[in-house]
Design a protein around this motif. Structure first.
Motif, PDB file in Angstrom:
ATOM      1  N   ASN A 121       0.849  -1.194   0.000  1.00 14.71           N
ATOM      2  CA  ASN A 121       0.000   0.000   0.000  1.00 14.71           C
ATOM      3  C   ASN A 121       0.889   1.250   0.000  1.00 14.71           C
ATOM      4  O   ASN A 121       2.116   1.150  -0.064  1.00 14.71           O
ATOM      5  N   SER A 122       0.267   2.409   0.082  1.00 12.74           N
ATOM      6  CA  SER A 122       1.041   3.650  -0.024  1.00 12.74           C
ATOM      7  C   SER A 122       2.024   3.803   1.136  1.00 12.74           C
ATOM      8  O   SER A 122       3.148   4.294   0.950  1.00 12.74           O
ATOM      9  N   LYS A 146       4.896   1.344   0.574  1.00 13.32           N
ATOM     10  CA  LYS A 146       5.691   1.839  -0.554  1.00 13.32           C
ATOM     11  C   LYS A 146       6.654   2.935  -0.089  1.00 13.32           C
ATOM     12  O   LYS A 146       7.846   2.907  -0.418  1.00 13.32           O
ATOM     13  N   ILE A 192       7.495   4.628  -9.593  1.00 14.29           N
ATOM     14  CA  ILE A 192       6.646   5.276 -10.604  1.00 14.29           C
ATOM     15  C   ILE A 192       5.309   4.551 -10.761  1.00 14.29           C
ATOM     16  O   ILE A 192       4.575   4.795 -11.714  1.00 14.29           O
ATOM     17  N   THR A 193       5.001   3.671  -9.810  1.00 15.15           N
ATOM     18  CA  THR A 193       3.767   2.888  -9.884  1.00 15.15           C
ATOM     19  C   THR A 193       2.766   3.393  -8.854  1.00 15.15           C
ATOM     20  O   THR A 193       3.123   3.651  -7.698  1.00 15.15           O
ATOM     21  N   GLU A 194       1.531   3.517  -9.246  1.00 20.28           N
ATOM     22  CA  GLU A 194       0.464   3.855  -8.312  1.00 20.28           C
ATOM     23  C   GLU A 194      -0.021   2.567  -7.661  1.00 20.28           C
ATOM     24  O   GLU A 194      -0.447   1.639  -8.360  1.00 20.28           O
ATOM     25  N   VAL A 195       0.058   2.497  -6.340  1.00 19.60           N
ATOM     26  CA  VAL A 195      -0.351   1.278  -5.636  1.00 19.60           C
ATOM     27  C   VAL A 195      -1.794   1.434  -5.172  1.00 19.60           C
ATOM     28  O   VAL A 195      -2.223   2.512  -4.750  1.00 19.60           O
ATOM     29  N   ALA A 196      -2.517   0.340  -5.234  1.00 19.40           N
ATOM     30  CA  ALA A 196      -3.922   0.348  -4.818  1.00 19.40           C
ATOM     31  C   ALA A 196      -4.023   0.078  -3.328  1.00 19.40           C
ATOM     32  O   ALA A 196      -3.271  -0.729  -2.776  1.00 19.40           O
ATOM     33  N   GLU A 197      -4.938   0.764  -2.672  1.00 20.00           N
ATOM     34  CA  GLU A 197      -5.184   0.515  -1.253  1.00 20.00           C
ATOM     35  C   GLU A 197      -6.018  -0.752  -1.099  1.00 20.00           C
ATOM     36  O   GLU A 197      -6.816  -1.096  -1.975  1.00 20.00           O
TER      37      GLU A 197
END
Length: 448
Positions: free
Chosen positions: A318-319, A322, A355-360
């Motif tokens: 998660n954010s 990360k 550079i990746t958007e992580v999903a919650e």
């Protein structure tokens, strides 16, 4: 026979390498080791420090030294096999938890009464935890030991998580040698001031110093055990795996150890030091980027938690995670990758993660249940305890003698006076620190 195989292996290694370590006689022979392992039993927390408990401490100390000697000589590890044969792994983990609880709940209530009167007996109680965790560190190197531990490894994961948390913020371990730090010059005057400062310590200050030094060593060994548990995670039960990833999130505990390692420090005079074999050693600026064994442990643990398939299947990034993981990206230099080349894949993964958007994670639906296994051994030790009453009973029934009249301590002192034990003890505990304390205590007991 097992004994003959040990000696044959030792002779072959000596012919090949010429190292004197391979000519050492065994501290405990295989038959005696089997008898001692079979006699190991669980103690109640009220019995800690008693004569029977001290006898088992002596047995475990011999077994620990023999296990390390077998590992160093690459001979038959009959201590390990005996522990598994007689199903004593649970006894070792229970012993570890008992001493941890004694130090946490009983020692603060008795410290003033023990200092000066029973300081040496208290010291060996502290040291017992270091002995047991050092033995488990030697065993957990082998994957089949983690597999044999089964659900009981869950208790060991909890223990390691508590020690890693303490390494990250529980104590300022870098100030352990604060007196030596203040008088770090090589002049005769500074040496006299250092000796005077040591002599002026009160009994409670001296005992507290021993407590903190041993706790530091225990936490370091727990870090190695945690790394082995992550490395062998593919053979542990699902409940243990869940404990590593969800309950304690060991990856998040490894990150601060890389970012702010407790085994490196800078003295007041500007000298850098690193902890090598449990001894602080001066490190030249050009050597600061050389990775020591201790510095490598959290990196290896981080690698296994990020690369192993069993973790990748259930460890959600998660954010928050990360952000924590990317904190160590700046340390992945070419110098580090030359020494630990397996981290190249982790470096590439971190670059992609940045550079990746992580999903919650999705929220649980109403009515969902979460089950978590209870640590049975620790619960049994701590549940429904009147710590003040137990402390008073121990002072009346266990700590009835003084250091000068304690026959158990005299017997243990003879163990550390053995030359064969000393030859193995040096590489196990390091040339200094706890080893020096043991020699000094043994010398005092033989004089009295």
């Amino acid at each position: 026979s097992a004994t003959q195989r040990v000696w044959d292996s030792r002779e072959k290694q000596e012919d090949g390498s010429g190292s004197t370590i391979f000519s050492l006689p065994p501290i405990v022979d295989p038959l005696e080791a089997e008898r001692q392992v079979e006699s190991l039993r669980k103690f109640n927390i009220e019995e800690v420090g008693s004569s029977a408990w001290m006898q088992q401490h002596e047995k475990l100390e011999k077994l620990n030294l023999q296990a390390h000697q077998s590992a160093m000589t690459q001979s038959d590890e009959y201590i390990l096999e005996s522990i598994l044969t007689f199903n004593k792994l649970e006894v070792l983990i229970h012993d570890l938890l008992i001493i941890e609880a004694w130090k946490e709940f009983l020692y603060p209530l008795m410290s003033d009464r023990l200092a000066g009167r029973n300081s040496m007996r208290a010291y060996f109680i502290f040291y017992h935890e270091a002995t047991v965790v050092n033995l488990l560190e030697c065993f957990m190197y082998h994957k089949h030991v983690c597999e044999a531990g089964g659900e009981k490894i869950l208790e060991l994961v909890d223990y390691c998580a508590r020690k890693l948390s303490r390494l990250n913020g529980g104590y300022d371990f870098r100030s352990l040698d604060s007196v030596a730090n203040s008088f770090s010059g090589a002049t005769a005057d500074s040496a006299k001031e250092y000796a005077s400062a040591l002599e002026s310590r009160t009994p409670i200050e001296e005992l507290t110093q021993h407590f903190t030094e041993i706790e530091f060593r225990v936490c370091i060994s727990a870090c190695s055990v945690a790394r082995f548990l992550c490395e062998h995670a593919d053979v542990v039960p699902l409940s243990v795996l869940s404990r590593i990833t969800d309950a304690h999130d060991l990856l998040m505990l490894f990150v601060p150890l890389i970012e702010n390692p407790p085994w490196s420090r800078r003295l007041d005079n500007g000298t850098w030091q690193k902890l090598v074999d449990f001894k602080w050693q001066d490190t030249a600026p050009i050597d600061l980027l050389k990775v020591t064994k201790l510095e490598g442990q959290p990196w290896i643990g981080l690698y296994h938690m990020m690369a192993k398939q069993v973790f990748r299947e259930r460890y959600h990034i998660n954010s928050f995670r990360k952000g924590q993981i990317l904190r160590v990206r700046k340390f992945l230099s070419e110098v580090l990758l030359d020494q630990l080349p397996f981290l190249v894949d982790i470096q590439r993964y971190m670059d992609e993660l940045a550079i990746t958007e992580v999903a919650e994670p999705h929220t649980l639906k109403d009515g969902a249940f979460l089950f978590q296994q209870v640590p049975i051994l620790r619960e049994g030790i701590l549940k429904n305890r009147d710590w003040n009453k137990i402390a008073d009973e121990q002072m009346e029934k266990v700590f009835t003698m003084t250091d000068q009249t304690d026959m158990d301590l005299r017997r243990i002192a003879e163990l550390y006076a053995d030359d064969d034990v000393g030859n193995v003890l040096d590489p196990v505990v390091g040339e200094g620190g706890v080893d020096d304390d043991l020699e000094e205590i043994g010398h005092q007991l033989r004089k009295s």
